[in-house]
Design a protein around this motif. Structure first.
Motif, PDB file in Angstrom:
ATOM      1  N   LYS A  50       0.827  -1.217   0.000  1.00  0.00           N
ATOM      2  CA  LYS A  50       0.000   0.000   0.000  1.00  0.00           C
ATOM      3  C   LYS A  50       0.856   1.260   0.000  1.00  0.00           C
ATOM      4  N   PHE A  51       2.163   1.091   0.211  1.00  0.00           N
ATOM      5  CA  PHE A  51       3.079   2.228   0.201  1.00  0.00           C
ATOM      6  C   PHE A  51       3.749   2.420  -1.162  1.00  0.00           C
ATOM      7  N   GLY A  52       3.326   1.635  -2.153  1.00  0.00           N
ATOM      8  CA  GLY A  52       3.842   1.813  -3.508  1.00  0.00           C
ATOM      9  C   GLY A  52       4.266   0.522  -4.158  1.00  0.00           C
ATOM     10  N   LYS A  53       4.415   0.593  -5.465  1.00  0.00           N
ATOM     11  CA  LYS A  53       4.836  -0.569  -6.245  1.00  0.00           C
ATOM     12  C   LYS A  53       6.358  -0.693  -6.211  1.00  0.00           C
ATOM     13  N   ALA A  54       6.814  -1.931  -6.211  1.00  0.00           N
ATOM     14  CA  ALA A  54       8.253  -2.195  -6.163  1.00  0.00           C
ATOM     15  C   ALA A  54       8.975  -1.521  -7.324  1.00  0.00           C
ATOM     16  N   ASP A  55       8.410  -1.594  -8.521  1.00  0.00           N
ATOM     17  CA  ASP A  55       9.062  -0.975  -9.684  1.00  0.00           C
ATOM     18  C   ASP A  55       9.204   0.529  -9.511  1.00  0.00           C
ATOM     19  N   ASP A  56       8.219   1.156  -8.874  1.00  0.00           N
ATOM     20  CA  ASP A  56       8.299   2.596  -8.640  1.00  0.00           C
ATOM     21  C   ASP A  56       9.386   2.937  -7.624  1.00  0.00           C
ATOM     22  N   MET A  58      12.090   1.119  -7.084  1.00  0.00           N
ATOM     23  CA  MET A  58      13.360   0.905  -7.780  1.00  0.00           C
ATOM     24  C   MET A  58      13.679   2.110  -8.681  1.00  0.00           C
ATOM     25  N   ALA A  59      12.668   2.617  -9.380  1.00  0.00           N
ATOM     26  CA  ALA A  59      12.878   3.774 -10.255  1.00  0.00           C
ATOM     27  C   ALA A  59      13.293   5.003  -9.448  1.00  0.00           C
ATOM     28  N   ARG A  60      12.702   5.165  -8.278  1.00  0.00           N
ATOM     29  CA  ARG A  60      13.045   6.322  -7.431  1.00  0.00           C
ATOM     30  C   ARG A  60      14.505   6.249  -6.986  1.00  0.00           C
ATOM     31  N   VAL A  61      14.954   5.070  -6.611  1.00  0.00           N
ATOM     32  CA  VAL A  61      16.351   4.913  -6.191  1.00  0.00           C
ATOM     33  C   VAL A  61      17.293   5.187  -7.362  1.00  0.00           C
ATOM     34  N   ARG A  62      16.942   4.706  -8.541  1.00  0.00           N
ATOM     35  CA  ARG A  62      17.755   4.999  -9.735  1.00  0.00           C
ATOM     36  C   ARG A  62      17.817   6.497  -9.994  1.00  0.00           C
ATOM     37  N   GLU A  63      16.673   7.151  -9.890  1.00  0.00           N
ATOM     38  CA  GLU A  63      16.591   8.588 -10.150  1.00  0.00           C
ATOM     39  C   GLU A  63      17.450   9.384  -9.169  1.00  0.00           C
ATOM     40  N   ILE A  64      17.392   9.022  -7.893  1.00  0.00           N
ATOM     41  CA  ILE A  64      18.141   9.753  -6.871  1.00  0.00           C
ATOM     42  C   ILE A  64      19.641   9.537  -7.012  1.00  0.00           C
ATOM     43  N   THR A  65      20.047   8.272  -7.189  1.00  0.00           N
ATOM     44  CA  THR A  65      21.474   7.933  -7.143  1.00  0.00           C
ATOM     45  C   THR A  65      22.170   7.967  -8.497  1.00  0.00           C
ATOM     46  N   GLY A  66      21.382   7.857  -9.577  1.00  0.00           N
ATOM     47  CA  GLY A  66      21.994   7.774 -10.898  1.00  0.00           C
ATOM     48  C   GLY A  66      22.666   6.449 -11.164  1.00  0.00           C
ATOM     49  N   ARG A  67      22.343   5.454 -10.341  1.00  0.00           N
ATOM     50  CA  ARG A  67      22.949   4.127 -10.485  1.00  0.00           C
ATOM     51  C   ARG A  67      21.874   3.055 -10.449  1.00  0.00           C
ATOM     52  N   GLU A  68      22.181   1.942 -11.086  1.00  0.00           N
ATOM     53  CA  GLU A  68      21.314   0.772 -11.004  1.00  0.00           C
ATOM     54  C   GLU A  68      21.531   0.118  -9.642  1.00  0.00           C
ATOM     55  N   PRO A  69      20.462  -0.093  -8.871  1.00  0.00           N
ATOM     56  CA  PRO A  69      20.640  -0.736  -7.563  1.00  0.00           C
ATOM     57  C   PRO A  69      21.216  -2.150  -7.682  1.00  0.00           C
ATOM     58  N   ILE A  70      22.065  -2.499  -6.751  1.00  0.00           N
ATOM     59  CA  ILE A  70      22.583  -3.863  -6.655  1.00  0.00           C
ATOM     60  C   ILE A  70      21.482  -4.727  -6.061  1.00  0.00           C
ATOM     61  N   THR A  71      21.176  -5.849  -6.731  1.00  0.00           N
ATOM     62  CA  THR A  71      20.027  -6.671  -6.336  1.00  0.00           C
ATOM     63  C   THR A  71      20.371  -8.135  -6.082  1.00  0.00           C
ATOM     64  N   THR A  72      21.657  -8.503  -6.185  1.00  0.00           N
ATOM     65  CA  THR A  72      22.041  -9.901  -5.973  1.00  0.00           C
ATOM     66  C   THR A  72      23.256  -9.992  -5.043  1.00  0.00           C
ATOM     67  N   ILE A  73      23.401 -11.131  -4.412  1.00  0.00           N
ATOM     68  CA  ILE A  73      24.565 -11.391  -3.569  1.00  0.00           C
ATOM     69  C   ILE A  73      25.845 -11.321  -4.396  1.00  0.00           C
ATOM     70  N   VAL A  74      25.807 -11.890  -5.579  1.00  0.00           N
ATOM     71  CA  VAL A  74      26.992 -11.915  -6.449  1.00  0.00           C
ATOM     72  C   VAL A  74      27.448 -10.500  -6.782  1.00  0.00           C
ATOM     73  N   ASP A  75      26.504  -9.614  -7.074  1.00  0.00           N
ATOM     74  CA  ASP A  75      26.879  -8.242  -7.420  1.00  0.00           C
ATOM     75  C   ASP A  75      27.281  -7.409  -6.202  1.00  0.00           C
ATOM     76  N   ALA A  76      26.848  -7.834  -5.005  1.00  0.00           N
ATOM     77  CA  ALA A  76      27.216  -7.107  -3.785  1.00  0.00           C
ATOM     78  C   ALA A  76      28.590  -7.498  -3.261  1.00  0.00           C
ATOM     79  N   GLU A  77      29.024  -8.702  -3.540  1.00  0.00           N
ATOM     80  CA  GLU A  77      30.291  -9.209  -2.980  1.00  0.00           C
ATOM     81  C   GLU A  77      31.507  -8.351  -3.338  1.00  0.00           C
ATOM     82  N   PRO A  78      31.609  -7.794  -4.565  1.00  0.00           N
ATOM     83  CA  PRO A  78      32.780  -6.963  -4.887  1.00  0.00           C
ATOM     84  C   PRO A  78      32.909  -5.691  -4.052  1.00  0.00           C
TER      85      PRO A  78
END
Length: 196
Positions: A50-56, A58-78
């Motif tokens: 009720k606080f919003g759609k997941a895609d929205d 994710m889009a807000r985080v992209r808009e604020i940071t200018g980066r694609e959010p890390i969404t997997t363990i493999v991509d977070a490990e580096p």
């Protein structure tokens, strides 16, 4: 306060009701010169509420940071050996994720990024948001409060009458808490009045 040149991992977990309080602080950190590396939990990435759609979200985080959010363990490990962070910020951190962190369970990207940061000897800042801080999760909260390299955004009971076990950080104190944590200091007071 100047955070110019500081690389801050920004981990978001599934406290959907707290996102609106966190986004302005992401913007504030960037205004202060920080580079944000967003890392999101599976719940953040995939759950509509009720606080919003997941895609929205994710889009807000992209808009604020200018980066694609890390969404997997493999991509977070580096974030440990290859792209080290100056500080890892978890806000909001749910009671569920808090309990896993306190018990060294690394089963998602946010917790992997946190483990990688601790491995490098760098600070972790927690902005807690849980209905169970003064219940079963209290032991995990206290364990993390007494753990080296972990610092807390000041928190308090948000609704002691209707939700007596619930505690939430004052997210407006994120920038000040991060600044102190970068000097390996805990901002004080840690426990504050939230239900004025």
């Amino acid at each position: 306060m100047d955070l110019k040149g500081k690389k801050i991992g920004f981990g978001l977990t599934g406290s959907h009701c707290t996102y609106a309080a966190v986004y302005p602080q992401m913007e504030k950190l960037i205004e202060l010169g920080a580079e944000l590396v967003p890392v999101v939990s599976y719940t953040f990435k995939d759950t509509d509420s009720k606080f919003g759609k997941a895609d929205d979200h994710m889009a807000r985080v992209r808009e604020i940071t200018g980066r694609e959010p890390i969404t997997t363990i493999v991509d977070a490990e580096p974030l440990g050996p290859v792209e080290p962070l100056d500080v890892m910020l978890l806000a909001p951190l749910t009671g569920n994720s808090m309990s896993r962190l306190a018990n060294a369970i690394t089963d998602g990207p946010v917790l992997m990024a946190t483990k990688a940061t601790i491995r490098n000897g760098n600070p972790v800042v927690i902005g807690v948001s849980t209905n169970d801080a003064l219940g079963l999760n209290g032991v995990n909260l206290m364990r993390l409060m007494s753990t080296k390299l972990i610092y807390f955004v000041p928190f308090g009971q948000d609704d002691p009458i209707k939700k007596p076990n619930s505690m939430v950080s004052d997210m407006t104190l994120i920038p000040e808490t991060v600044k102190e944590a970068l000097e390996y200091k805990q901002i004080q007071p840690v426990v504050i009045e939230r239900n004025k």
